[in-house]
Design an enzyme around this catalytic site. Sequence first.
Site, PDB file in Angstrom:
ATOM      1  N   LYS A  62       0.850  -1.203   0.000  1.00  0.00           N
ATOM      2  CA  LYS A  62       0.000   0.000   0.000  1.00  0.00           C
ATOM      3  C   LYS A  62       0.881   1.247   0.000  1.00  0.00           C
ATOM      4  O   LYS A  62       1.895   1.291   0.711  1.00  0.00           O
ATOM      5  CB  LYS A  62      -0.889  -0.022   1.249  1.00  0.00           C
ATOM      6  CG  LYS A  62      -1.913   1.091   1.334  1.00  0.00           C
ATOM      7  CD  LYS A  62      -2.789   0.921   2.571  1.00  0.00           C
ATOM      8  CE  LYS A  62      -3.924   1.925   2.612  1.00  0.00           C
ATOM      9  NZ  LYS A  62      -4.803   1.708   3.796  1.00  0.00           N
ATOM     10  N   SER A 143      -9.786   1.574   2.627  1.00  0.00           N
ATOM     11  CA  SER A 143      -8.914   2.353   1.789  1.00  0.00           C
ATOM     12  C   SER A 143      -7.822   1.531   1.089  1.00  0.00           C
ATOM     13  O   SER A 143      -7.213   2.027   0.129  1.00  0.00           O
ATOM     14  CB  SER A 143      -8.231   3.435   2.642  1.00  0.00           C
ATOM     15  OG  SER A 143      -7.372   2.854   3.597  1.00  0.00           O
ATOM     16  N   SER A 167     -10.045  -0.751   6.796  1.00  0.00           N
ATOM     17  CA  SER A 167      -9.446  -0.649   5.461  1.00  0.00           C
ATOM     18  C   SER A 167      -8.714  -1.872   4.939  1.00  0.00           C
ATOM     19  O   SER A 167      -8.322  -1.891   3.782  1.00  0.00           O
ATOM     20  CB  SER A 167      -8.488   0.532   5.428  1.00  0.00           C
ATOM     21  OG  SER A 167      -9.223   1.699   5.230  1.00  0.00           O
TER      22      SER A 167
END
Length: 468
Positions: A62, A143, A167
């Site tokens: 990420k 997210s 997330s």
Amino acid sequence: MDKKIGVAELYSEYANKAKANLNNSYNYVIDDDENKLFIEQSQQRYASGDNLSLDGIPLGIKDLFCTKGIKTSASSKILSNFIPQYESFVTKQLLNSGSIFIGKNNCDEFAMGSSNETSHFGPVINPWRSKTSPDDDLVPGGSSGGSAAAVAEGSCVASMGTDTGGSIRQPASLCGIVGLKPTFGSCSRWGIVAFASSLDQAGPLTNCVEDAGHILNAINKHDFNDTTSSNHKREDYVSEIHEKMEGKIKIGIPSDYLIDVNQDILNQIENTKKVLSKHEIEFIDVKFTTTDFALSTYYIIAPAEASSNLARYDGIRFGVREDGESLDDIYLNSRTQGFGDEVTRRILIGTYVLSAGYYDAYYRQAQKVRRLIKDDFQRVFNEVDFILTPTTPNEAFKIGDKLDPISMYKNDIYTVPTSLAGLPGISIPSGLSSNGLPLGIQLIGNYFKEKQLLQLAALAEKELAFNE
Ligand code: GLN
């Protein structure tokens, strides 16, 4: 059938797919040449028989983890030119375990969002399509949406995400993969771009529960640089993952989580209950008294912490600078142009709830309710070993469908309470909706019970047979 594959072959198989997904699930793909040395070193270790636990495994990361010499943007314009001079604790552990990074995954800006639509680099498209409207582009969840989509599309073996209020678990559920959020304090936050420091936690998104265990083994370590890093005794999360769990297991199903849910979601819970009841598992109805307050509590505490954490992006010390005639203008222009709408909204809410006069009315109250939520979980854990809930209230939705913030925030209803309590939770795919889209169930354990939680998740995974 046994198929042997070399590190270089494995790498290029995934890297090619990642390149094809640049500007969707990836913000940045690492140049093959930059990875050449890692590939060679990994190959040598295999040849000499002293390979490491994740040797040669291609991972997505990420874009919130600082990676030395590799752009790290938090999917924000304000950090779009940021090249860290250091490696985050978690990604360092992954490198030390021999894994190879394919690239940085797109995510919601500063990890704020539930659909990966707030990224400065554009939304991520879920690789799944609904049966009823196959032309619609769907969100992957957020997210860590890029991380989830990358695993689901097969452009990395696994990806690292972060979870502040859901997330990791929520996008895992919407993309039909496994997502584990460890207990707060298990995996160091050092070097992860901060959103809400009392909630942020790193964890893996993987194709199966065992892979999550392998990654957890690599990253779950005490770190002196993170004052919230716990120094409890770590376990081996893989060696006994498929072994029968000791004694009779009790799983609580919170009735208050199942009010007003649609039939597709209800089916996931019913089916999980059915397949697990064959084992020595008893299901017990439990009830939380604080669920109704979790979302509003989260959406006070998380923005409050975010407004403080994001104060450093002023265009002078950190962040892309936009010129102005005075110092104040530089701040104003840099922050106005550098942050997107959702991040700006959170900074405004956070600043408001922390300001004199409102602090007592909002922030202090929210902290009190957070304690009640924690206590509520401990009361339930006196009765049961684990808790089973849906991960999300719905399947993946169409890009652009949930534009107002409140309906977006409601996606986090099942994941936020666990985050506020700091408990570990895992989402595993449980089945398909009537539209043919993946749905997940969430299993929650007590603090630092990741080993048992993964054992239960592995059993549920086997019985639910989603991958088959
Ligand atoms: N959707 C939640 C939010 O926008 C959670 C995000 C997260 O876990 N990083 O705050």
